[in-house]
Scaffold this active site. Structure first.
Site, mmCIF file in Angstrom:
data_model
loop_
_atom_site.group_PDB
_atom_site.id
_atom_site.type_symbol
_atom_site.label_atom_id
_atom_site.label_comp_id
_atom_site.label_asym_id
_atom_site.label_seq_id
_atom_site.Cartn_x
_atom_site.Cartn_y
_atom_site.Cartn_z
ATOM 1 N N GLU A 331 0.847 -1.200 0.000
ATOM 2 C CA GLU A 331 0.000 0.000 0.000
ATOM 3 C C GLU A 331 0.879 1.245 0.000
ATOM 4 O OE1 GLU A 331 -3.295 1.055 -0.115
ATOM 5 O OE2 GLU A 331 -2.462 3.037 0.275
ATOM 6 N N CYS A 406 -13.164 -1.421 -9.451
ATOM 7 C CA CYS A 406 -14.280 -0.478 -9.385
ATOM 8 C C CYS A 406 -14.456 0.199 -10.742
ATOM 9 C CB CYS A 406 -14.053 0.556 -8.283
ATOM 10 S SG CYS A 406 -12.506 1.452 -8.475
HETATM 11 N N1 SAH Z 1 -8.185 -3.435 -0.796
HETATM 12 C C1 SAH Z 1 -8.458 -2.315 0.060
HETATM 13 C C2 SAH Z 1 -8.224 -0.933 -0.571
HETATM 14 C C3 SAH Z 1 -8.544 -0.722 -2.026
HETATM 15 S S1 SAH Z 1 -8.530 0.948 -2.572
HETATM 16 C C4 SAH Z 1 -9.847 -2.414 0.646
HETATM 17 O O1 SAH Z 1 -10.696 -3.118 0.108
HETATM 18 O O2 SAH Z 1 -10.106 -1.781 1.674
HETATM 19 C C5 SAH Z 1 -7.031 1.072 -3.435
HETATM 20 C C6 SAH Z 1 -5.827 1.371 -2.568
HETATM 21 O O3 SAH Z 1 -4.680 1.441 -3.424
HETATM 22 C C7 SAH Z 1 -5.865 2.703 -1.833
HETATM 23 O O4 SAH Z 1 -5.637 2.465 -0.475
HETATM 24 C C8 SAH Z 1 -4.708 3.516 -2.445
HETATM 25 O O5 SAH Z 1 -4.053 4.333 -1.512
HETATM 26 C C9 SAH Z 1 -3.782 2.443 -2.946
HETATM 27 N N2 SAH Z 1 -2.904 2.771 -4.085
HETATM 28 C C10 SAH Z 1 -3.165 3.571 -5.131
HETATM 29 N N3 SAH Z 1 -2.159 3.524 -6.024
HETATM 30 C C11 SAH Z 1 -1.229 2.673 -5.530
HETATM 31 C C12 SAH Z 1 0.033 2.193 -6.015
HETATM 32 N N4 SAH Z 1 0.507 2.573 -7.179
HETATM 33 N N5 SAH Z 1 0.674 1.303 -5.261
HETATM 34 C C13 SAH Z 1 0.189 0.893 -4.061
HETATM 35 N N6 SAH Z 1 -1.000 1.301 -3.565
HETATM 36 C C14 SAH Z 1 -1.702 2.189 -4.281
#
Ligand code: SAH
Length: 451
Positions: A331, A406
């Site tokens: 993350e 999504c």
């Molecule tokens: N699976 C989790 C969150 C999904 S939302 C749940 O269901 O609660 C997508 C997440 O990806 C967000 O927390 C965002 O901060 C993170 N994110 C966005 N771009 C990213 C990247 N390039 N590498 C790692 N994380 C990323």
């Protein structure tokens, strides 16, 4: 077709994004709030080279799926798009949109697409609301923005928010109206109170964040204590300092003024802490359905070493921890990782390791370091995966991918790339996370062909 023309058209189908589609002289015409199969009179409001857009003036022959929206401000408000469609037909529409996008962008008309997992009661579901505040005369108002604008549509009871958040917001407006606190004016960048965030858990407990353009004052503290006194289920209230001219709601400094650090949500026997900045799915009931499906797809056979990529606070990782030897959670946002680490400690989970950074960097590092990976759950933001990730995963011969999305368009693009690299799209299950809006969430199982 020219701007200002009034014409009669037949709506052929509903498309991703929420509008109805008709064809006039071979050109696509998009009509918001139009339902497939109906004949409508529209006024053309804009024309471009390849398409035009028109607004309904009169419904000449309504679709049998058309219903009277339950919400009084539906036509004005930009919060929902599908309240004029009967709920079952909304689900059918969403499934068909996934099918069509998979055929067109994913170049795959064969893959199995399950029925959309629906809600029994598709109202009062949003566990998080962020509302801008405004003024109407001397009165404080709040609501979603009007479609394609920044005008606030005042609404005292929004049907997609929870009952508790509606009540709390109403009470806060009352308290503000009896105070001398000023409301923020976006255009002038003046005034104090900007937005209110309400987050609610399944136990009907709430956390609030009041976003202000200025410092912490005695007066705002007084208001916060009054809100806390009015509702015993408000467990936590923050003040967020945001003095910037920006659309980003929360400021950099979030100060806990009242109560506990956050609220908790139980998912599949794991307890998660929700703080102002942590990402959490919007619909508590459907979130559980989505995760159940994702876990099913992963653990229908042994997968000892799993990566939860785009893990947020590590929700999926923590649920999978019981079934795996080790889960890596990747993350980018440090704050989310911190709350994730707190959650795993709280749940006495010792086989989840958080890696703070991008999936592009950390997943590829894991692969390059020779870490054995049996399965990966991807849950990326709307833009989907970078192709370099798909290349690295396929070169490492990782057997099983669960992809939560999504955005069906970027999912289909990525599914096509996985297929090109020797993977099969096992099945797709859309989960209706956002009833009455055009948003589509889905989870799918993608397997390496020659395992
Ligand atoms: N699976 C989790 C969150 C999904 S939302 C749940 O269901 O609660 C997508 C997440 O990806 C967000 O927390 C965002 O901060 C993170 N994110 C966005 N771009 C990213 C990247 N390039 N590498 C790692 N994380 C990323």
């Amino acid at each position: 077709m020219n701007k200002g023309d009034i014409i009669e058209v037949n709506i052929e189908k509903g498309i991703f994004g929420g509008e109805g589609l008709a064809f006039v002289e071979g050109k696509a015409l998009f009509v918001p709030e139009a339902v497939a199969g109906e004949k409508v009179k529209v006024e053309i409001i804009s024309t471009k080279k390849d398409y035009a857009r028109g607004l309904i003036k009169e419904i000449i022959e309504p679709s049998p799926d058309r219903v009277k929206p339950q919400c009084e401000v539906f036509e004005l408000c930009g919060g929902c798009d599908y309240m004029m469609i009967e709920y079952k037909a909304q689900l059918e529409l969403k499934k068909n949109i996934v099918k069509e996008i998979m055929a067109k962008i994913g170049k795959n008309s064969e893959c199995k697409i399950n029925d959309v997992v629906s809600m029994k009661e598709p109202y009062l579901y949003r566990n998080k609301v962020i509302q801008p505040l405004g003024k109407k005369g001397n009165k404080c108002i709040s609501g979603f923005y009007k479609k394609r604008s920044h005008e606030i549509i005042d609404n005292d009871f929004c049907l997609i928010q929870t009952d508790l958040s509606n009540k709390i917001l109403k009470k806060i407006k009352e308290i503000i109206n009896n105070s001398s606190i000023s409301i923020y004016d976006e255009l002038a960048h003046k005034g104090y109170l900007r937005n209110i965030m309400v987050r609610v858990n399944s136990e009907n407990e709430a956390m609030l964040v009041l976003v202000v353009n200025g410092e912490r004052t005695k007066e705002i503290e007084k208001i916060i204590m009054e809100i806390a006194k009015a509702y015993s289920n408000v467990k936590s209230i923050y003040l967020s300092i945001n003095k910037k001219r920006t659309n980003v709601v929360l400021g950099e400094k979030n100060i806990l003024i009242y109560g506990e650090e956050g609220i908790y949500e139980d998912v599949e026997g794991v307890r998660f802490l929700i703080t102002p900045l942590s990402f959490f799915q919007i619909n508590n009931i459907q979130m559980k359905e989505l995760y159940k499906k994702a876990v099913d797809y992963i653990s229908d056979e042994m997968s000892p070493i799993i990566v939860d990529a785009y893990s947020g606070t590590g929700t999926i990782a923590s649920i999978l921890a019981k079934k795996a030897k080790k889960v890596y959670a990747i993350e980018i946002i440090d704050e989310a990782v911190k709350s994730g680490r707190k959650s795993i400690k709280l749940n006495k989970i010792d086989n989840v390791e958080f890696l703070t950074g991008t999936v592009e960097e950390k997943l590829i590092d894991l692969i390059n370091n020779g870490t054995h990976i049996d399965a990966i759950v991807f849950d990326p933001p709307r833009k989907g995966l970078e192709s370099e990730i798909i290349n690295a995963v396929s070169e490492a011969n990782i057997d099983k991918i669960v992809y939560v999305s999504c955005n069906p368009s970027t999912f289909a693009r990525d599914a096509y790339l996985f297929a090109q690299k020797g993977y099969v799209i096992g099945e797709i299950t859309p989960v209706d996370m956002f009833p009455h809006t055009h948003h589509i969430e889905l989870v799918s199982k993608i397997l390496r062909r020659n395992r």
